[in-house]
Each structure stands twice: as structure tokens, then as C-alpha cells.
Design a protein around this motif. Structure first.
Motif, short mmCIF file in Angstrom:
data_model
loop_
_atom_site.label_atom_id
_atom_site.label_comp_id
_atom_site.label_asym_id
_atom_site.label_seq_id
_atom_site.Cartn_x
_atom_site.Cartn_y
_atom_site.Cartn_z
N GLY A 356 -11.41 92.71 44.05
CA GLY A 356 -10.77 91.43 43.77
C GLY A 356 -9.30 91.59 43.43
N VAL A 357 -8.96 92.63 42.65
CA VAL A 357 -7.56 92.90 42.31
C VAL A 357 -6.78 93.25 43.57
N LEU A 358 -7.37 94.07 44.44
CA LEU A 358 -6.72 94.42 45.71
C LEU A 358 -6.44 93.16 46.53
N GLY A 359 -7.42 92.27 46.63
CA GLY A 359 -7.23 91.03 47.37
C GLY A 359 -6.14 90.16 46.77
N ALA A 360 -6.08 90.10 45.43
CA ALA A 360 -5.05 89.30 44.77
C ALA A 360 -3.66 89.88 45.02
N VAL A 361 -3.54 91.20 44.94
CA VAL A 361 -2.25 91.85 45.21
C VAL A 361 -1.80 91.59 46.64
N ASN A 362 -2.71 91.69 47.58
CA ASN A 362 -2.37 91.40 48.98
C ASN A 362 -1.95 89.94 49.16
N GLY A 363 -2.66 89.03 48.48
CA GLY A 363 -2.33 87.61 48.59
C GLY A 363 -0.95 87.29 48.05
N VAL A 364 -0.60 87.87 46.89
CA VAL A 364 0.73 87.66 46.32
C VAL A 364 1.79 88.25 47.24
N GLY A 365 1.50 89.43 47.80
CA GLY A 365 2.44 90.05 48.74
C GLY A 365 2.69 89.17 49.95
N ASP A 366 1.63 88.54 50.47
CA ASP A 366 1.78 87.64 51.62
C ASP A 366 2.72 86.48 51.30
N LEU A 367 2.55 85.91 50.11
CA LEU A 367 3.40 84.79 49.72
C LEU A 367 4.86 85.21 49.59
N ILE A 368 5.10 86.35 48.93
CA ILE A 368 6.46 86.83 48.72
C ILE A 368 7.14 87.15 50.05
N SER A 369 6.42 87.89 50.91
CA SER A 369 7.03 88.34 52.16
C SER A 369 7.39 87.18 53.07
N SER A 370 6.47 86.25 53.27
CA SER A 370 6.74 85.13 54.17
C SER A 370 7.87 84.26 53.65
N PHE A 371 7.92 84.07 52.33
CA PHE A 371 8.99 83.24 51.75
C PHE A 371 10.36 83.88 51.97
N PHE A 372 10.48 85.17 51.63
CA PHE A 372 11.79 85.80 51.73
C PHE A 372 12.22 86.06 53.16
N VAL A 373 11.28 86.41 54.04
CA VAL A 373 11.65 86.57 55.44
C VAL A 373 12.14 85.25 56.02
N LEU A 379 19.07 81.57 56.24
CA LEU A 379 20.39 81.61 55.62
C LEU A 379 21.31 82.67 56.21
N VAL A 380 20.75 83.74 56.77
CA VAL A 380 21.58 84.83 57.29
C VAL A 380 21.37 84.96 58.80
N ALA A 381 20.35 85.71 59.18
CA ALA A 381 20.03 85.91 60.60
C ALA A 381 18.66 86.55 60.70
N PRO A 382 17.92 86.29 61.80
CA PRO A 382 16.56 86.84 61.90
C PRO A 382 16.53 88.37 61.89
N GLN A 383 17.53 89.02 62.52
CA GLN A 383 17.50 90.48 62.55
C GLN A 383 17.59 91.08 61.15
N TRP A 384 18.35 90.45 60.27
CA TRP A 384 18.44 90.94 58.90
C TRP A 384 17.16 90.66 58.13
N ALA A 385 16.50 89.56 58.45
CA ALA A 385 15.21 89.26 57.80
C ALA A 385 14.18 90.34 58.14
N PHE A 386 14.09 90.70 59.41
CA PHE A 386 13.09 91.69 59.81
C PHE A 386 13.49 93.10 59.39
N LEU A 387 14.80 93.36 59.31
CA LEU A 387 15.25 94.66 58.82
C LEU A 387 14.93 94.80 57.33
#
Length: 411
Positions: A356-373, A379-387
């Protein structure tokens, strides 16, 4: 008693259940945007709904694992989780506005959160430790097979029913597919109830939540840090589809580019299905952590390649296909091997809690990554997002590679 082989009725039942469950869920996924459009519901509300549902699922995984360890009844809770998914599809099918659709979606994600860690624990207990990779590989292959069929069947049904039912109401083709999707949903409930045997699950009434958290081994905590950092760069596949659509649009036009991007996503899921079992077999032979590090490396390469494609303005489908293939292999490794490493690092008494902890960590990671990418992309450029995503993935990979061996390599 230690099971003699990974190939048994429980693993077969879990695989069949996941195939039906994902078939049900993905049929709903593919028609939900059309239903929202037909009802005049704006895209912003879809984003809010998905964010709330995803966050709820992550929290539910954390609590469900602990409940399974303390109170037992793991099989009953998993069956209930699959039932909630089916019921959620039904609510969306009859919805005339946003709130009933949101309720159905949240119920479905709540069900996914309940069943995930408990199903993984049942599977772990049902196979010999040295064969866990093969069991999880078979399960992930079956699950992804359902994820391939679901969108294909859902799209085909909308096209077939559209000409006759759209004259009754623009929403009717989409509602009909949601109702039909409840059939595989019900079969998922039935197959898990009939085929799966939980070899443990008697419960530990004295187990306390914070006590279980404190008793997690330090090696598992370090592993969670690596998984969490890697997950913070592992953005949602929908952004990958959008990237492919944008890169192909100058050459093919928006409509054809969208169709090609969808085809690439099907390719990704197909690759994931085909390699899941071989990945599990390989983890049993070479060590789970080593294979997981290799999968993380491939995920990092896919991000870097995508950044290069955007930076050079190379509008060609072949390098994009390579990105989607690498992403599919990485997804197969993650979903197959992460639970295997977890099982090798934690004691059986709190294993469901740790899942359950592993699933929660993965879920939080999904939210953070998609938001910041998405934010850097805008705001900048897609290549910098993926880099930036690739750099984060590389950090997580390095931390996992540096993890001291406490059984993870012998899983």
C-alpha cells in the motif's frame, strides 16, 4: 505450506480478473470524454475529477494494505474493489450531469485503491519466492491485454452504435458502451471470487498503523525514496500521446497525427503485454533489483530521446515509435518487478501494508511528474520539460542502483 509452483489457480484467476477488470475500465475511459462533451461539461472539470480520483486512490492503497494486514479478509476486500469499479461504470452510464459522473469515477478509483495492494499480497503468498517475477509478469501481461482490448472495443462500439442511437440522444452511444462495459466488470468480480484462493489473511488484530510504519526496514525506506524520485519524473502516458500528436501534426495534420499517436499508444501497450512475462522470468534469474534498474534506464532514455526529437524538430514517426517502445518496456518492468523487490525487502507480517505504501508513493509521483512536466512544457518548452523529467528519472535510477542488497537481488 510453501507453494510448489507459480502456475496455479490463484495466479490464473488473478490474471483473468485483471484482464476483465481493465477491459471494463478502459472501455469507460475511451468513451468518457465523448459523454462529457455530449453533456456540455467543460474539460476543466474533467481535470479536477481525475485529480481528486487519483489522489483518493493513492490514499486508499495506503490504508487498504494496513487493513488487510490487521483484519484479514483480503479476498473479500479485493472482490469489493472490483465490484465498485463496475458500479462506478453504471453510475456514469445513467448520469445527466457532472456530479453523478464524478461519483462513478471516484468509486472506480476507490475500488482500484482497495484491491491493488491486497491482490499483490495474495499473489505473493501464493507462489514460491524464487518464482515471484514470473507470477507478476503473467499478471501484468493479462492486465495490459485488457487495457489493449478495452479502448479498441469501446471505440468500435461507439462507431457501430453511433449511427442508430445518436438520433435518440447524442449521449446514447456513450451510455450504451458504459452499460456493456459492466459485463466484463461483473466477470472480473466472479472470476476472483471463484478462482482465487487466499493462502493467508487471518489478520493480526494487535497491529497498529504507525507501528507498522515504524517497523518498515530501512532498506525498504531507501527503496521507496528511489521509487518516489523516479516516479516524480515518470509522467502520465496521456502527455506522451500529446507529444506525439504535436510532433506529427506539421507533417500529417492534426486529425491524422492524433490517430497515429493513438496507434503508437496501442503499440506501447502491446509491447508492455508481450514483455511482461519475459521480464518477470528474467528477474527470477538475474535478480529483481538489477532488472528494475535496467527498466529505469530505458525509461530515462525514452525521455531524453523525446527531448531530442522536440529540440531538433524531427517530425518523423520512427523515432517516436522508439520512444513508445522504450516506454512500454519500462512500464512492464516497473509494474512487474517493483512488487517483487518489495516482497524481498519486507517481512510477511506487514507486506500488504508495504504494498500500500509503494502504491501511494507511486501515485504521488504520478501527480508531481505530470503537473511539473505540463507546467514546464507550457511556460518554457517541451524539450526542457522532457529533459527535466529525464534528469529526475536518472536520479531515481542512480539511487536504486546504489541501494545495498538486502535480498532485493535474490528475489
Amino acid at each position: 505450506m510453501t507453494p510448489k509452483s507459480w502456475w496455479n489457480r490463484t495466479i490464473l484467476g488473478a490474471g483473468i480478473t485483471s484482464a476483465f477488470g481493465d477491459l471494463c475500465y478502459e472501455m469507460g475511459n475511451v468513451v468518457l470524454p465523448g459523454l462529457l462533451s455530449a453533456l456540455g461539461i467543460p474539460a476543466a472539470l474533467l481535470g479536477v475529477m481525475e485529480g481528486v480520483a487519483d489522489g483518493l486512490a493513492s490514499f486508499t492503497k495506503l490504508v487498504a494494505g494496513y487493513i488487510g494486514d490487521r483484519f484479514g479478509h483480503r479476498k473479500t476486500l479485493v472482490v469489493a474493489g472490483y465490484a465498485l469499479n463496475t458500479i462506478g461504470q453504471g453510475f456514469m452510464a445513467i448520469a445527466t450531469g457532472f456530479w453523478l459522473i464524478a461519483l462513478g469515477r471516484i468509486l472506480a478509483w476507490f475500488g482500484r485503491g482497495i484491491r491493488g495492494p491486497l491482490r499483490d499480497e495474495i499473489m505473493t503468498a501464493a507462489v514460491p519466492p524464487e518464482q515471484r517475477g514470473r507470477a507478476f509478469g503473467f499478471h501484468r501481461a493479462a492486465d495490459t491485454f485488457g487495457a489493449i482490448l478495452g479502448p479498441a472495443i469501446g471505440t468500435g462500439l461507439v462507431a457501430w452504435l453511433g449511427s442508430s442511437l445518436a438520433t435518440v440522444s447524442p449521449t446514447m452511444p456513450f451510455r450504451s458502451v458504459l452499460v456493456i462495459s459492466m459485463i466484463p466488470g461483473a466477470l472480473a468480480v466472479l472470476s476472483f471470487a471463484v478462482l482465487v484462493h487466499d493462502p493467508g489473511g487471518g489478520g493480526k488484530p494487535k497491529l497498529r498503523f504507525w507501528g507498522a510504519m515504524r517497523s518498515m526496514p530501512s532498506s525498504f525506506r531507501h527503496y521507496l525514496v528511489a521509487v518516489g524520485i523516479y516516479g516524480s519524473g515518470d509522467f502520465a502516458p496521456t502527455l506522451l500521446i500529446l507529444a506525439a500528436t504535436q510532433t506529427l501534426s506539421p507533417s500529417y495534420g492534426v486529425t491524422m497525427a492524433g490517430a497515429l499517436a493513438g496507434s503508437l499508444y496501442v503499440l506501447r501497450n502491446t509491447v508492455q503485454t508481450l514483455v511482461s512475462y519475459p521480464v518477470g522470468w528474467l528477474s527470477d534469474r538475474l535478480g529483481a533489483r538489477r532488472v528494475l534498474v535496467g527498466g529505469y534506464v530505458l525509461g530515462t532514455l525514452s525521455c531524453v530521446l523525446l527531448a531530442i526529437i522536440f529540440a531538433l524538430g524531427y517530425w518523423n514517426i520512427l523515432p517516436l515509435a522508439a520512444v513508445f517502445i522504450l516506454s512500454g518496456i519500462c512500464a512492464a518492468v516497473q509494474e512487474t518487478v517493483e512488487p517483487v523487490v518489495t516482497a524481498a525487502l519486507v517481512p510477511a507480517e506487514i507486506r500488504a501494508t508495504c504494498y500500500g505504501v509503494l502504491g501511494a508513493v507511486n501515485g504521488v509521483g504520478d501527480l508531481i511528474s505530470s503537473f511539473f512536466v505540463g507546467l514546464i512544457w507550457t511556460l518554457v518548452a517541451p524539450q526542457w520539460a522532457f529533459l527535466a523529467a529525464g534528469g529526475t528519472l536518472l536520479m531515481g535510477t542512480a539511487l536504486l542502483a546504489a541501494l545495498k542488497n538486502h535480498g532485493a537481488d535474490s528475489a
